[in-house]
Design an enzyme around this catalytic site. Structure first.
Site, PDB file in Angstrom:
ATOM      1  N   HIS A  93      40.502  47.520  37.957  1.00 57.70           N
ATOM      2  CA  HIS A  93      40.794  46.265  37.628  1.00 57.70           C
ATOM      3  C   HIS A  93      39.922  45.245  38.044  1.00 57.70           C
ATOM      4  O   HIS A  93      39.996  44.164  37.418  1.00 57.70           O
ATOM      5  CB  HIS A  93      42.334  46.071  37.650  1.00 57.70           C
ATOM      6  CG  HIS A  93      42.791  45.470  38.887  1.00 57.70           C
ATOM      7  ND1 HIS A  93      43.544  46.285  39.607  1.00 57.70           N
ATOM      8  CD2 HIS A  93      43.029  44.185  39.201  1.00 57.70           C
ATOM      9  CE1 HIS A  93      43.664  45.455  40.697  1.00 57.70           C
ATOM     10  NE2 HIS A  93      43.362  44.388  40.295  1.00 57.70           N
ATOM     11  N   ASP A 123      43.053  53.484  39.190  1.00 59.91           N
ATOM     12  CA  ASP A 123      42.708  51.857  39.550  1.00 59.91           C
ATOM     13  C   ASP A 123      41.713  52.024  40.874  1.00 59.91           C
ATOM     14  O   ASP A 123      41.803  51.320  41.625  1.00 59.91           O
ATOM     15  CB  ASP A 123      43.918  51.193  40.313  1.00 59.91           C
ATOM     16  CG  ASP A 123      43.481  49.560  39.926  1.00 59.91           C
ATOM     17  OD1 ASP A 123      42.729  49.290  39.185  1.00 59.91           O
ATOM     18  OD2 ASP A 123      44.366  49.084  40.568  1.00 59.91           O
ATOM     19  N   GLY A 197      43.886  37.741  45.976  1.00 58.92           N
ATOM     20  CA  GLY A 197      42.524  37.985  46.527  1.00 58.92           C
ATOM     21  C   GLY A 197      42.462  39.168  47.335  1.00 58.92           C
ATOM     22  O   GLY A 197      41.402  39.676  47.548  1.00 58.92           O
ATOM     23  N   ASN A 198      43.276  39.861  47.811  1.00 55.27           N
ATOM     24  CA  ASN A 198      43.435  40.910  48.669  1.00 55.27           C
ATOM     25  C   ASN A 198      43.407  42.461  47.841  1.00 55.27           C
ATOM     26  O   ASN A 198      43.312  43.359  48.538  1.00 55.27           O
ATOM     27  CB  ASN A 198      44.661  41.037  49.651  1.00 55.27           C
ATOM     28  CG  ASN A 198      44.308  39.972  50.764  1.00 55.27           C
ATOM     29  OD1 ASN A 198      43.465  39.057  50.763  1.00 55.27           O
ATOM     30  ND2 ASN A 198      45.284  40.262  51.628  1.00 55.27           N
ATOM     31  N   SER A 199      43.673  42.259  46.583  1.00 57.35           N
ATOM     32  CA  SER A 199      43.586  43.381  45.786  1.00 57.35           C
ATOM     33  C   SER A 199      42.383  44.062  46.275  1.00 57.35           C
ATOM     34  O   SER A 199      41.406  43.582  45.811  1.00 57.35           O
ATOM     35  CB  SER A 199      43.749  43.067  44.278  1.00 57.35           C
ATOM     36  OG  SER A 199      43.985  44.428  43.577  1.00 57.35           O
ATOM     37  N   GLY A 252      51.996  62.788  30.921  1.00 57.97           N
ATOM     38  CA  GLY A 252      52.626  61.696  30.565  1.00 57.97           C
ATOM     39  C   GLY A 252      54.169  61.720  31.222  1.00 57.97           C
ATOM     40  O   GLY A 252      54.777  61.263  30.340  1.00 57.97           O
TER      41      GLY A 252
END
Length: 349
Positions: A93, A123, A197-199, A252
């Site tokens: 992301h 991700d 900002g650490n993602s 799912g």
């Protein structure tokens, strides 16, 4: 009669409880100092591998007057170098649909980066820079993690040097829906808070080994940190580097790894004492069509013992898409076999 007198401490005349309290205080101080030193050592080893990622992307759409428009927006996150020739791991992301990616190293050098591939399902994304004298992080084994283990989250947000938070592993094998509705499986949860900002930065052990990629994509992530296990990244990285994306099967469910009592294990003749507790079933998914229910515990796939969410991810290969498979399920003290037809994951946007 002459007596030999020696120096004595006032502590010798203090009450026993007071002396014990002082000894405990010294022990606590020593433990705190050891903890601090362990964190400092880890940060010194890992921070040179952590980078800041500045992203530009074009946002397109239509105005209220139905006129098309395009607007450039900026984003920011972290990542870490995992090979000395410039390959970097970060969150999907952070860099998805980016028109420009710029990486700033811990020593201040900046480079344009190219997108190698990204996988919204986990991700995870891989980008690359071409730069000399790079330091690579050491990857650990997230399968060996234990709840209560020390965890250190490191990032490199824009305008700041390395930022660090510490905590312990709170839970393993979690599944959550992201803000966009994507199901992220097998998540690590820690109470090491995720700073802005650490993602995309690394989650690290006391041995300076990366065991997760921090992600802020989970809606519930407030004051805590969620991370994608590094073992998941190890499976995804070669595919991203070869094809740029990952094609996989999908049933799912949202699940949680659970322990199965020895009594139930023996009664149902199970080969393992862990399984996957079904927390929820996505509407119109293969799992719902197969009749899986919340509260079921999945313990097998096509006759193979299934211990955790990571094991299920490994088995849902592209070859399984469209092929009827058998899930072994515990439901209300009964062991059932449920037929499911995995589909290709819809999380491609």
């Amino acid at each position: 009669m002459r007596r030999n007198l020696g120096w004595v401490s006032n502590d010798d005349f203090a009450p026993r409880d007071a002396r014990m309290s002082q000894n405990n205080l010294r022990t606590d101080e020593q433990l705190l100092d050891a903890y601090s030193q362990a964190v400092i050592n880890v940060v010194e080893k890992v921070s040179p591998t952590v980078v800041n990622i500045d992203v530009q992307r074009w946002l397109t759409g239509r105005s209220r007057n139905y006129q098309p428009f395009a607007q450039e927006v900026r984003g920011n996150g972290s990542g870490f170098i995992f090979t000395q020739d410039g390959y970097i791991l970060t969150n999907s992301h952070v860099v998805h649909d980016a028109s420009k990616i710029q990486v700033t190293l811990s020593d201040g050098r900046s480079y344009d980066a190219e997108m190698i591939g990204d996988d919204p399902d986990t991700d995870i994304a891989v980008i690359r820079i071409y730069a000399p004298n790079l330091v690579a992080a050491r990857l650990g084994d997230s399968q060996s993690l234990r709840v209560g283990q020390l965890a250190i989250a490191i990032g490199h947000p824009l305008g700041f040097q390395t930022t660090v938070t510490t905590g312990v592993i709170s839970a393993l094998g979690r599944s959550f829906k992201s803000r966009s509705g994507k199901l992220i499986e097998n998540i690590i949860q820690t109470d090491a808070a995720l700073n802005p900002g650490n993602s995309g930065g690394p989650l690290v052990t006391s041995h300076a080994e990366v065991i997760g990629i921090n992600t802020a994509i989970v809606m519930a992530a407030q004051g805590i940190c969620f991370a994608v296990p590094i073992n998941t990244a190890k499976m995804v990285i070669p595919v991203l580097m070869k094809y740029g994306q990952v094609r996989r099967g999908y049933i799912g469910i949202g699940g949680q790894n659970v322990q199965i009592s020895r009594r139930i294990m023996l009664f149902h003749e199970l080969a393992v004492d862990t399984g996957i507790f079904v927390m929820y079933v996505e509407p119109n998914s293969p799992a719902e069509k197969a009749g899986l229910q919340e509260g079921d515990v999945i313990v097998g796939f096509n006759g193979l013992a299934l211990q955790n969410m990571e094991g299920l991810q490994k088995l849902l290969t592209p070859e399984r898409v469209g092929v009827r498979s058998q899930l072994t399920v515990l439901r209300n003290n009964r062991k059932l076999v449920v037929s499911v037809v995995p589909e290709e994951s819809p999380n491609r946007s």
